[in-house]
Scaffold this motif. Structure first.
Motif, mmCIF file in Angstrom:
data_model
loop_
_atom_site.group_PDB
_atom_site.id
_atom_site.type_symbol
_atom_site.label_atom_id
_atom_site.label_comp_id
_atom_site.label_asym_id
_atom_site.label_seq_id
_atom_site.Cartn_x
_atom_site.Cartn_y
_atom_site.Cartn_z
ATOM 1 N N UNK A 46 0.832 -1.203 0.000
ATOM 2 C CA UNK A 46 0.000 0.000 0.000
ATOM 3 C C UNK A 46 0.868 1.256 0.000
ATOM 4 N N UNK A 47 1.968 1.230 0.739
ATOM 5 C CA UNK A 47 2.862 2.381 0.790
ATOM 6 C C UNK A 47 3.448 2.677 -0.584
ATOM 7 N N UNK A 48 3.650 1.632 -1.386
ATOM 8 C CA UNK A 48 4.177 1.806 -2.733
ATOM 9 C C UNK A 48 3.082 2.074 -3.761
ATOM 10 N N UNK A 49 1.832 1.980 -3.362
ATOM 11 C CA UNK A 49 0.722 2.189 -4.286
ATOM 12 C C UNK A 49 0.525 1.036 -5.245
ATOM 13 N N UNK A 50 0.816 -0.173 -4.774
ATOM 14 C CA UNK A 50 0.666 -1.365 -5.600
ATOM 15 C C UNK A 50 -0.619 -2.071 -5.219
ATOM 16 N N UNK A 51 -1.468 -2.314 -6.210
ATOM 17 C CA UNK A 51 -2.725 -3.010 -5.978
ATOM 18 C C UNK A 51 -2.494 -4.502 -5.793
ATOM 19 N N UNK A 52 -3.095 -5.051 -4.780
ATOM 20 C CA UNK A 52 -3.100 -6.485 -4.568
ATOM 21 C C UNK A 52 -4.530 -6.940 -4.382
ATOM 22 N N UNK A 53 -4.760 -8.246 -4.349
ATOM 23 C CA UNK A 53 -6.127 -8.757 -4.214
ATOM 24 C C UNK A 53 -6.834 -8.264 -2.952
ATOM 25 N N UNK A 54 -6.063 -7.999 -1.892
ATOM 26 C CA UNK A 54 -6.679 -7.555 -0.644
ATOM 27 C C UNK A 54 -6.709 -6.035 -0.492
ATOM 28 N N UNK A 55 -6.170 -5.326 -1.483
ATOM 29 C CA UNK A 55 -6.210 -3.859 -1.446
ATOM 30 C C UNK A 55 -7.652 -3.385 -1.470
ATOM 31 N N UNK A 56 -7.940 -2.368 -0.684
ATOM 32 C CA UNK A 56 -9.286 -1.793 -0.621
ATOM 33 C C UNK A 56 -9.219 -0.350 -1.117
ATOM 34 N N UNK A 57 -9.338 -0.151 -2.431
ATOM 35 C CA UNK A 57 -9.198 1.202 -2.987
ATOM 36 C C UNK A 57 -10.331 2.125 -2.561
ATOM 37 N N UNK A 111 -17.591 1.292 -6.591
ATOM 38 C CA UNK A 111 -17.346 0.152 -5.709
ATOM 39 C C UNK A 111 -16.127 0.371 -4.810
ATOM 40 N N UNK A 112 -15.361 1.414 -5.077
ATOM 41 C CA UNK A 112 -14.141 1.693 -4.320
ATOM 42 C C UNK A 112 -14.473 2.518 -3.081
ATOM 43 N N UNK A 113 -14.867 1.821 -2.039
ATOM 44 C CA UNK A 113 -15.325 2.483 -0.819
ATOM 45 C C UNK A 113 -14.329 2.391 0.337
ATOM 46 N N UNK A 114 -13.162 1.812 0.091
ATOM 47 C CA UNK A 114 -12.159 1.668 1.148
ATOM 48 C C UNK A 114 -12.388 0.454 2.021
ATOM 49 N N UNK A 115 -13.496 -0.254 1.832
ATOM 50 C CA UNK A 115 -13.796 -1.451 2.615
ATOM 51 C C UNK A 115 -13.882 -2.697 1.734
ATOM 52 N N UNK A 116 -14.143 -2.496 0.449
ATOM 53 C CA UNK A 116 -14.299 -3.602 -0.488
ATOM 54 C C UNK A 116 -12.966 -3.865 -1.180
ATOM 55 N N UNK A 117 -12.505 -5.109 -1.106
ATOM 56 C CA UNK A 117 -11.205 -5.445 -1.688
ATOM 57 C C UNK A 117 -11.269 -5.509 -3.210
ATOM 58 N N UNK A 118 -10.110 -5.408 -3.826
ATOM 59 C CA UNK A 118 -10.013 -5.527 -5.276
ATOM 60 C C UNK A 118 -10.602 -6.854 -5.735
ATOM 61 N N UNK A 119 -10.294 -7.932 -5.030
ATOM 62 C CA UNK A 119 -10.823 -9.253 -5.395
ATOM 63 C C UNK A 119 -12.344 -9.270 -5.338
ATOM 64 N N UNK A 120 -12.931 -8.635 -4.345
ATOM 65 C CA UNK A 120 -14.387 -8.591 -4.221
ATOM 66 C C UNK A 120 -15.011 -7.765 -5.338
ATOM 67 N N UNK A 121 -14.364 -6.653 -5.701
ATOM 68 C CA UNK A 121 -14.856 -5.817 -6.800
ATOM 69 C C UNK A 121 -14.856 -6.616 -8.093
ATOM 70 N N UNK A 122 -13.747 -7.300 -8.364
ATOM 71 C CA UNK A 122 -13.618 -8.095 -9.589
ATOM 72 C C UNK A 122 -14.648 -9.223 -9.605
#
Length: 100
Positions: A7-18, A56-67
């Motif tokens: 997250x500090x590097x701004x890299x999206x992962x499956x558990x990232x919550x944008x 869908x980017x609410x800070x609580x929903x992970x990238x994997x869940x959005x996909x």
């Protein structure tokens, strides 16, 4: 790399919550008759697909869940959806419009 390091590097992962970055608003622009992301001194026009992703980017929903949700709603290949979602969100992260 742990979740906080990515997250500090701004890299999206499956558990990232944008989420929208501080100072960025999603709003409907009546002049343009289109949804936009309004950031300091910048405006980003959204099409239907990017709007749905950003909503869908609410800070609580992970990238994997959005996909998963988009793949289910559109009966589309999950890998293709993930590629498109990652591309959009990484671009917005790089422009400091989105945060994780």
């Amino acid at each position: 790399m742990d979740k906080s390091g990515a997250a500090a590097l701004g890299i999206l992962g499956p558990t990232s919550c944008p989420r929208l970055a501080a100072g960025v608003r999603l709003t409907f622009d009546r002049t343009r008759e289109n949804w936009i992301l309004l950031a300091p001194e910048r405006v980003f026009m959204l099409d239907e697909v990017s709007l749905e992703i950003v909503q869908k980017c609410d800070g609580a929903t992970s990238l994997a869940m959005i996909v998963d949700d988009l793949a289910r709603n559109y009966s589309a290949d999950r890998d293709e959806i993930e590629l498109d979602v990652r591309k959009l969100l990484q671009d917005l992260l790089d422009k400091k419009v989105m945060a994780i």
